[in-house]
Design a protein around this motif. Structure first.
Motif, PDB file in Angstrom:
ATOM      1  N   HIS A  42       0.672  -1.341   0.093  1.00 55.99           N
ATOM      2  CA  HIS A  42      -0.128   0.039  -0.034  1.00 55.99           C
ATOM      3  C   HIS A  42       0.880   1.214   0.151  1.00 55.99           C
ATOM      4  O   HIS A  42       1.794   1.503   0.832  1.00 55.99           O
ATOM      5  N   LYS A  43       0.713   2.164  -0.968  1.00 57.19           N
ATOM      6  CA  LYS A  43       1.472   3.331  -0.988  1.00 57.19           C
ATOM      7  C   LYS A  43       0.804   4.439  -0.055  1.00 57.19           C
ATOM      8  O   LYS A  43      -0.507   4.772  -0.382  1.00 57.19           O
TER       9      LYS A  43
ATOM     10  N   SER B 160      -7.349   0.100   1.535  1.00 59.16           N
ATOM     11  CA  SER B 160      -5.945   0.060   1.376  1.00 59.16           C
ATOM     12  C   SER B 160      -5.931  -0.615  -0.229  1.00 59.16           C
ATOM     13  O   SER B 160      -6.732  -1.271  -0.722  1.00 59.16           O
ATOM     14  N   SER B 161      -4.662  -0.400  -0.776  1.00 62.56           N
ATOM     15  CA  SER B 161      -4.442  -1.018  -1.943  1.00 62.56           C
ATOM     16  C   SER B 161      -4.591  -2.586  -1.999  1.00 62.56           C
ATOM     17  O   SER B 161      -5.003  -3.266  -2.843  1.00 62.56           O
ATOM     18  N   TYR B 162      -3.996  -2.962  -0.979  1.00 62.39           N
ATOM     19  CA  TYR B 162      -3.737  -4.304  -0.717  1.00 62.39           C
ATOM     20  C   TYR B 162      -5.289  -5.081  -0.534  1.00 62.39           C
ATOM     21  O   TYR B 162      -5.639  -6.036  -1.270  1.00 62.39           O
TER      22      TYR B 162
ATOM     23  N   LEU C  33      -8.063  -3.516  -1.980  1.00 60.13           N
ATOM     24  CA  LEU C  33      -8.556  -3.595  -3.240  1.00 60.13           C
ATOM     25  C   LEU C  33      -8.092  -4.577  -4.224  1.00 60.13           C
ATOM     26  O   LEU C  33      -8.548  -5.230  -5.069  1.00 60.13           O
ATOM     27  N   ASP C  34      -6.722  -4.934  -4.318  1.00 61.42           N
ATOM     28  CA  ASP C  34      -6.220  -5.904  -5.255  1.00 61.42           C
ATOM     29  C   ASP C  34      -6.323  -7.317  -4.912  1.00 61.42           C
ATOM     30  O   ASP C  34      -5.890  -7.980  -5.684  1.00 61.42           O
TER      31      ASP C  34
ATOM     32  N   THR D 128     -13.327  -5.175  -4.917  1.00 62.93           N
ATOM     33  CA  THR D 128     -13.384  -4.560  -6.191  1.00 62.93           C
ATOM     34  C   THR D 128     -14.451  -5.020  -7.086  1.00 62.93           C
ATOM     35  O   THR D 128     -14.820  -6.264  -7.350  1.00 62.93           O
TER      36      THR D 128
ATOM     37  N   ASN E 299       1.128   7.650  -7.960  1.00 65.74           N
ATOM     38  CA  ASN E 299       0.198   6.654  -7.254  1.00 65.74           C
ATOM     39  C   ASN E 299      -1.407   7.361  -7.597  1.00 65.74           C
ATOM     40  O   ASN E 299      -1.724   8.260  -6.973  1.00 65.74           O
TER      41      ASN E 299
ATOM     42  N   ARG F 255      -4.291   6.352  -7.447  1.00 64.89           N
ATOM     43  CA  ARG F 255      -5.365   6.196  -6.188  1.00 64.89           C
ATOM     44  C   ARG F 255      -5.238   7.228  -5.332  1.00 64.89           C
ATOM     45  O   ARG F 255      -6.354   7.443  -4.567  1.00 64.89           O
ATOM     46  N   SER F 256      -4.188   8.157  -5.366  1.00 60.18           N
ATOM     47  CA  SER F 256      -4.074   9.161  -4.352  1.00 60.18           C
ATOM     48  C   SER F 256      -4.899  10.480  -4.865  1.00 60.18           C
ATOM     49  O   SER F 256      -5.030  11.496  -4.035  1.00 60.18           O
TER      50      SER F 256
END
Length: 312
Positions: free
Chosen positions: A5-6, A105-107, A109-110, A117, A298, A300-301
């Motif tokens: 996660h960024k 978090s990106s995690y 979502l992914d 998602t 990024n 998503r930011s």
């Protein structure tokens, strides 16, 4: 799957947190420990850091990432709405700074298995941020009444087709229980005119956001927690909150405003008689947003906003 996660608005958050080496700091949405790492490396041996997250995978990832600071770090699996109780059990009454990085978090979502998602067709409808919770998005979709679904999608997804989407969900589940993210995505697509689907973002984005917010009580928890967090701050302590959509940002903005000017006296009263005193001030009159460079690095930011409050 590795927890990646960024951290959004990382440099800005650390700068506004105004870290004192011997201070006590809390991250209520620990995630992979990105913000936490930068806080911890600025603390002396006398400093303390408490990380809170309700996601088991986040707890594992942050524990690994912050291992070198274990002498000053305590990590707790809980919801940030329980922050006062968590800190009390650790013997902490006041802190010098609090960070909240809201949303998914990106995690999460992914990882298709988490069901957050709309881009995965065969994932289970889950969407729980805390897997200890038994109620899932599948149960919500299949048990809420048509009006309840309409309310959720209208209020939390701000989708103008909310009524039709709710109607299509109910029609579909009468034939077969809705079980996967793919099934829900197809139902939502069918409820939105083709011309509209051709423009703008993914047609399911707003519906998935709405269900996630309702399932995890995200806005309710935020609304009920911010004033308590401000009360936890030492004088000069700061609360940094990063939001990702207008509903969250509105809650933060309004609570900061109320905490800065809590007086309930009529405007024509010459002096305040209600006795309510300001708790502090909003340091950021306008939200801090990501730079173009961060958005490019990024994407998503893009919708992130940081608001900061300082305790008097």
């Amino acid at each position: 799957m590795e927890f990646k996660h960024k951290s959004v608005l990382l440099e800005e958050t650390i700068e506004y947190l105004n870290i004192h080496p011997d201070g006590i700091y809390v991250d209520g949405t620990l995630g992979g420990g990105g913000h936490a790492y930068e806080v911890c490396r600025r603390l002396s041996e006398k400093g303390r850091f408490v990380g809170i997250d309700q996601d088991a995978d986040a707890i594992k990832a942050a524990t690994r990432r912050l291992a070198q600071f274990e002498d000053r770090v305590q990590i707790i699996r809980n919801n940030y709405c329980e922050m006062q109780e968590v800190l009390a059990e650790l013997g902490i009454v006041k802190v010098d700074g609090i960070v909240l990085d809201l949303g998914v978090s990106s995690y999460q979502l992914d990882d298709p298995a988490r069901g957050f998602t709309y881009r995965s067709m065969d994932a289970p409808l889950d969407m729980r941020m805390d897997t200890r919770q038994s109620f899932t998005a599948k149960e919500l979709i299949n048990t809420y009444s048509e009006y309840e679904l309409y309310r959720v999608i209208r209020d939390y997804g701000e989708d103008k087709f909310a009524k039709n989407i709710a109607k299509h969900i109910v029609m579909a589940r009468e034939k077969k229980e809705i079980e996967t993210t793919g099934e829900l995505t197809e139902i939502v697509k069918a409820a939105i005119p083709a011309k509209v689907r051709m423009s703008g973002g993914h047609p399911s984005k707003r519906t998935f956001q709405a269900i996630r917010i309702e399932l995890n009580r995200e806005l309710e928890v935020l609304q009920d927690s911010l004033e308590d967090m401000i009360c936890l701050l030492n004088p000069g302590g700061r609360l940094c909150v990063i939001t990702f959509h207008s509903l969250e940002d509105r809650v933060v903005k309004n609570i900061y405003k109320k905490s800065e000017n809590p007086c309930t006296c009529p405007s024509d009263f010459p002096v305040c008689v209600c006795g309510k005193k300001p708790m502090g001030k909003a340091v950021t009159r306008k939200p801090i947003i990501p730079s173009e460079e961060e958005i490019e690095y990024n994407p998503r930011s893009k919708s992130a906003k940081l608001r900061v409050f300082e305790r008097m």
